[in-house]
Design a protein around this motif. Sequence first.
Motif, mmCIF file in Angstrom:
data_model
loop_
_atom_site.group_PDB
_atom_site.id
_atom_site.type_symbol
_atom_site.label_atom_id
_atom_site.label_comp_id
_atom_site.label_asym_id
_atom_site.label_seq_id
_atom_site.Cartn_x
_atom_site.Cartn_y
_atom_site.Cartn_z
ATOM 1 N N ALA A 108 0.841 -1.192 0.000
ATOM 2 C CA ALA A 108 0.000 0.000 0.000
ATOM 3 C C ALA A 108 0.874 1.238 0.000
ATOM 4 O O ALA A 108 0.590 2.217 -0.672
ATOM 5 N N PRO B 37 -2.505 0.446 -5.478
ATOM 6 C CA PRO B 37 -3.865 0.174 -5.044
ATOM 7 C C PRO B 37 -4.341 -1.144 -5.611
ATOM 8 O O PRO B 37 -3.781 -1.653 -6.573
ATOM 9 N N GLY B 38 -5.343 -1.663 -4.988
ATOM 10 C CA GLY B 38 -5.978 -2.840 -5.547
ATOM 11 C C GLY B 38 -5.226 -4.098 -5.244
ATOM 12 O O GLY B 38 -5.751 -5.191 -5.385
ATOM 13 N N LEU C 218 -4.476 -4.766 -2.438
ATOM 14 C CA LEU C 218 -4.911 -5.052 -1.090
ATOM 15 C C LEU C 218 -6.287 -5.683 -1.115
ATOM 16 O O LEU C 218 -7.155 -5.270 -1.872
ATOM 17 N N PRO C 219 -6.465 -6.659 -0.303
ATOM 18 C CA PRO C 219 -7.772 -7.304 -0.264
ATOM 19 C C PRO C 219 -8.794 -6.419 0.424
ATOM 20 O O PRO C 219 -8.445 -5.612 1.279
ATOM 21 N N GLY C 220 -10.012 -6.565 0.031
ATOM 22 C CA GLY C 220 -11.114 -5.928 0.735
ATOM 23 C C GLY C 220 -11.003 -4.433 0.831
ATOM 24 O O GLY C 220 -10.870 -3.892 1.910
ATOM 25 N N GLY C 221 -10.993 -3.739 -0.277
ATOM 26 C CA GLY C 221 -10.986 -2.291 -0.246
ATOM 27 C C GLY C 221 -12.322 -1.781 0.259
ATOM 28 O O GLY C 221 -13.266 -2.548 0.413
ATOM 29 N N PRO C 222 -12.405 -0.491 0.507
ATOM 30 C CA PRO C 222 -13.624 0.045 1.102
ATOM 31 C C PRO C 222 -14.814 -0.041 0.162
ATOM 32 O O PRO C 222 -15.956 0.046 0.609
ATOM 33 N N ASN C 223 -14.566 -0.201 -1.123
ATOM 34 C CA ASN C 223 -15.680 -0.277 -2.051
ATOM 35 C C ASN C 223 -16.174 -1.712 -2.206
ATOM 36 O O ASN C 223 -16.984 -1.999 -3.040
ATOM 37 N N LEU D 142 -12.048 -3.176 9.845
ATOM 38 C CA LEU D 142 -13.227 -2.332 9.895
ATOM 39 C C LEU D 142 -13.718 -2.021 8.502
ATOM 40 O O LEU D 142 -12.953 -1.603 7.641
ATOM 41 N N PRO E 197 -16.488 0.341 7.305
ATOM 42 C CA PRO E 197 -17.571 1.238 7.730
ATOM 43 C C PRO E 197 -18.774 1.128 6.808
ATOM 44 O O PRO E 197 -19.920 1.212 7.260
ATOM 45 N N ASP E 198 -18.509 0.952 5.530
ATOM 46 C CA ASP E 198 -19.650 0.916 4.622
ATOM 47 C C ASP E 198 -20.313 -0.457 4.621
ATOM 48 O O ASP E 198 -21.348 -0.632 4.015
ATOM 49 N N ARG F 47 -7.577 -1.624 -13.231
ATOM 50 C CA ARG F 47 -8.577 -1.513 -12.149
ATOM 51 C C ARG F 47 -9.709 -2.505 -12.370
ATOM 52 O O ARG F 47 -10.175 -3.155 -11.441
ATOM 53 N N VAL G 127 -12.818 5.889 4.472
ATOM 54 C CA VAL G 127 -12.920 4.868 5.515
ATOM 55 C C VAL G 127 -14.122 5.123 6.419
ATOM 56 O O VAL G 127 -14.858 4.202 6.765
ATOM 57 N N GLY H 245 -17.352 6.992 3.519
ATOM 58 C CA GLY H 245 -17.561 6.669 2.116
ATOM 59 C C GLY H 245 -18.537 5.546 1.869
ATOM 60 O O GLY H 245 -18.376 4.426 2.348
ATOM 61 N N ARG H 246 -19.552 5.826 1.138
ATOM 62 C CA ARG H 246 -20.424 4.794 0.607
ATOM 63 C C ARG H 246 -21.136 5.389 -0.607
ATOM 64 O O ARG H 246 -21.167 6.595 -0.770
ATOM 65 N N ASP I 275 -7.153 5.487 -7.719
ATOM 66 C CA ASP I 275 -6.379 4.429 -8.361
ATOM 67 C C ASP I 275 -5.825 4.886 -9.700
ATOM 68 O O ASP I 275 -4.662 4.656 -10.022
ATOM 69 N N ARG J 124 -3.976 6.154 -0.408
ATOM 70 C CA ARG J 124 -3.947 4.692 -0.327
ATOM 71 C C ARG J 124 -3.330 4.206 0.985
ATOM 72 O O ARG J 124 -3.866 3.353 1.676
ATOM 73 N N ALA J 125 -2.154 4.787 1.309
ATOM 74 C CA ALA J 125 -1.450 4.317 2.498
ATOM 75 C C ALA J 125 -2.209 4.702 3.767
ATOM 76 O O ALA J 125 -2.348 3.889 4.686
ATOM 77 N N GLU K 85 -5.371 5.210 4.083
ATOM 78 C CA GLU K 85 -6.576 4.398 4.153
ATOM 79 C C GLU K 85 -6.288 3.074 4.877
ATOM 80 O O GLU K 85 -7.052 2.655 5.751
ATOM 81 N N GLU K 86 -5.189 2.442 4.495
ATOM 82 C CA GLU K 86 -4.841 1.167 5.132
ATOM 83 C C GLU K 86 -4.611 1.351 6.619
ATOM 84 O O GLU K 86 -5.009 0.516 7.431
ATOM 85 N N LYS L 282 -7.902 1.816 8.419
ATOM 86 C CA LYS L 282 -8.680 0.582 8.489
ATOM 87 C C LYS L 282 -8.167 -0.352 9.577
ATOM 88 O O LYS L 282 -8.879 -1.263 9.986
ATOM 89 N N ARG M 17 -12.566 -1.451 15.319
ATOM 90 C CA ARG M 17 -13.904 -0.880 15.292
ATOM 91 C C ARG M 17 -14.436 -0.670 16.705
ATOM 92 O O ARG M 17 -15.193 0.277 16.967
#
Lengths: 370, 367
Positions: free
Chosen positions: A19, A24-25, A27-32, A46, A48-49, A359, B172, B175-176, B188, B233-234, B236-237, B240, B244
Motif C-alpha cells: 500500500a 492500489p488494488g 490489497l484485499p477488501g478495499g472500502p468499495n 473495519l 464502515p460501509d 482496475r 474509511v 464513504g459509501r 487508483d 492509499r497508504a 486508508e490502510e 482501516k 472498530r
Amino acid sequence: MAHATDNDPPMTDDQFEVAALGVPGALPGGPNHPDAADTVDAPGSLTPDGRPEEGITGRSVRLGDKVFKGIAAGSGGLLLVVMAAIAVFLIWKAIPAFTNNTGNLLTTQTWNPQGDPPVFGMAAVFFGTVVAAFLAMIIGVPVAIGVALFISHYASRRAATALGATVDLLAAVPSLVFGMWGLYFLIPQTQGFQKWLSDYFGWLPIFDNATATTVGQYGKSLLIAGMVLAIMIIPIVSAVSREVFLQVPQETVDAAWALGATKWEMIRSAVLPFGRAGMISAAMLGLGRALGETIAVALVLNSGFRINWHLTEPGGDTFASTIALKFGEAGGSPTAIAALIAAGLFLFVITLIVNSMARIVIARRKEFTA
Amino acid sequence: MSSSTSPAAVTSGGSAGRTAGQSDLIGARLPKWALPVAAAGAVAVALGLKLLFDWSGWYTAFFTAAAAFVVILTSWSFSVEGRRRAKDRFASTLVYACFVAAIVPLALILGYIAVKGIGVFSADFFLRSMNGVTSRDEGGGLYHALIGTLEIVGIAAVIALPIGIFTAIYLVEYGRGHFARAVTFFVDVMTGVPSIVAGLFVYTFLLLGFGMRPFGAAGAIALAILMVPVSVRASEEMLKLVPRDLREASYALGVPKWRTIVKVVLPTAMSGLITSALLAIARVAGETAPLILLVGYTASINFDPFSGDQATLPMLVWDQLGKRSGTASTALTEGRAWGAALALVLLVLILNVGARLLARLARPKTR
C-alpha cells in the motif's frame, strides 16, 4: 482466508508495504467492497460501509459533524476536480497543435513544430513508446513473476520477509538513477551483446544493425531503453504479484500436495490460476509505469523521430522523453509548446486506458474471490 | 532444493535402481551432491568452450555456464527421476535464475552509484552551491539544490498530505455510494498519471494560464498531484487498522462522530499515518520530469520558492550531465552528478527506512 487479520503481523506488514508503494488494488477488501469474504471473519478489521444501518451513528444534526464530513468529502471531490482539470487543460492548450500543424498529427514522423510551416506528428513517438514499453514487459514481467514466486514459495519465511522489504525499497529508487546507470554502466557493458545479436540474429530485422560496424557504435538503442525500463518495473510488478501469490488459499495448496504434486505442479495448478488476474493487473501497472517513464528514457535515448524497426540501432523517442528533451528548445514558440502538450495528452489518454483496465481486472478478481 | 521440501514423494518413473536406505514408496532421486556436481560440470563446459573458441569476454562464458547447468541438471534428473521431477527441477532453476537476474542489476545500480558518488563527497560538497563553477572547475556542491529539494518537497507535503488524509478519512469513515466509489476509482487511476503529465498540467494551468515564470512552488504543486493518491492509499490502510471497538466505545459515550475521528481514530493511527506520509514524500522526492518544466535550474542559492528558478537535486544531476543546456559533460561534471544522485538516493532511502522502522515500532499498538 489467510489475510487481513490483525493477528498476522507479517501479512499485515506486506500489505502495508505494498500500500505504501502506492499500489492500489493489491490489497484485499478495499472500502468499495464491503462484503468481501476476507473482512467478514476478521473481527478487528473495519468496513464502515459494510456496517448495517444501525442507530449508533444515526443521522447527525451536529454542526461539527456536518463541517467535518464536508471537508472530508470535499477533499475527495477535489481529486475528481483535479483529474477533470488535467484533461480539460491539456485538451484546451493542445488545440494549436491540431490547428497549426501542416503535417498529419497521427502519421507524420518528423518533429519540427518551430518550423515555418510547423510539421510534426506522433507516429515515431508513439512507435518508440509502445516498443520500449513492450520490450520492458516481455523482459520484465516474467522475471518479476519469477521473483514473486521465489519470495512467496521458494525462499524461507525469514528470508522472504527481508527480500520482500528489499524489493519494495528498490521500487523507491528515483528513475533518474536508473537512467544514469543505464547510460554509464549498462550501455558500455551491453555493446558486445548488441553486436552479437546483430551478427548472429541479424536475419531478424529487429536485431539487425545496418549502421554500425564496430562495437563502439552500438549503444543507445530502443532495446537498451526497454531493458532499463524492465529493470525499473520489476520491483513494482513483483511486489503486486507476490501479494496475490501469498493470498492463495492454503487448502488449495494442501490439496495439490496431497495429490502428490511436485512443487512446480502445485504452483501451476494452485498458485498461478489463482493469481492470474492479479498478475495481469500487476503487469498493467508496470506497463503504465513503463509508458510514462521520462527521465530514464531521456537519458539513454537520443532523438531520431523516425519509425525504425532495427531495435539495436541508436535512436528512438517516447512521448515522455520527447516532452522532457524538446521542452528547452520549444520556449517562446506557442505551436512547439502546444505540440508537447498534445504529446502529453496522448500519453495521458494511453495511461488512463491502461490503468482503468488494470482496475477493472482487479475489481473482477475481487468479485470472483469474494 | 525443491525435491527435499516437497512433502509428497510419489514418482512413477525412474529406471535407475533405488539406493539403499530409501523407502520403496519414494522413487529414485538425485543425490544431494547432484547440484554442485552439475554446477561444476557446467562451469567446466563453459571454460572449455571459452578456451576452445577463444571468447574474449566473460559474459558469454557466464551465460553458457548457466545454460549448461540447466541442461545438465534437467537431463540428469530426467534420466534418473523421470519427466515430472525433471520439469520441477527445470522450473525451480528458472525461478532461482529470475531472482538472481532481478537482484543482480538492482544491487549493481546501488553499488555503482555508491562507488561513483562517494568520491566527491566532502564537507564542501554539502555546504557550497554551484555559483560561478563552470564545467572545467573543480569544487562546487549541492547546497543550493538540497535547499530547493527540501523546500519544494516540503511545500508539496503541506499541500498533499491534508488532502490525502482527509480523503482517506472520507473513504474509511463516511464513504459509501457512487461518489465514494468514483473517488476510489480515480485515486487508483491518478496513481498511474505519469509525472511528466502532472508537470504539463501545472505548466498549462499556472505558467501558461497566468503567464508566470518558473518558480519552486509550481513544482511543488505538481509533486503534490503525484503524492495525493499515494498518501490516500497508504493512510486508508492505516485507518482501516484501527479497531472498530474503539470507535463504538466512543459512540457509546455519546461522542459525536467527528470528535471520535479526531480524538480516537487519528491518535490511534498516528504513527501509521506518519509512516505513510514519509513514504509518500519519499516517492516524489526523486521526481525529475515535472521540475524540468516548472522549476528550471539555477546555479546560485535561492531560498524563495515563490519567485525565480530554484535548483533541486534531480535538476542538478540533469544539469551536470549536460542535458539541460545540451552541452557535453566532462569528468568533473559527471562526478558532481554522481555525488548529487547518491545524495538523492540516500535521502529517499533514509525516508523509506525511517518510515518502515516507525511502522515496525508502532505495530503492537494497532493490534
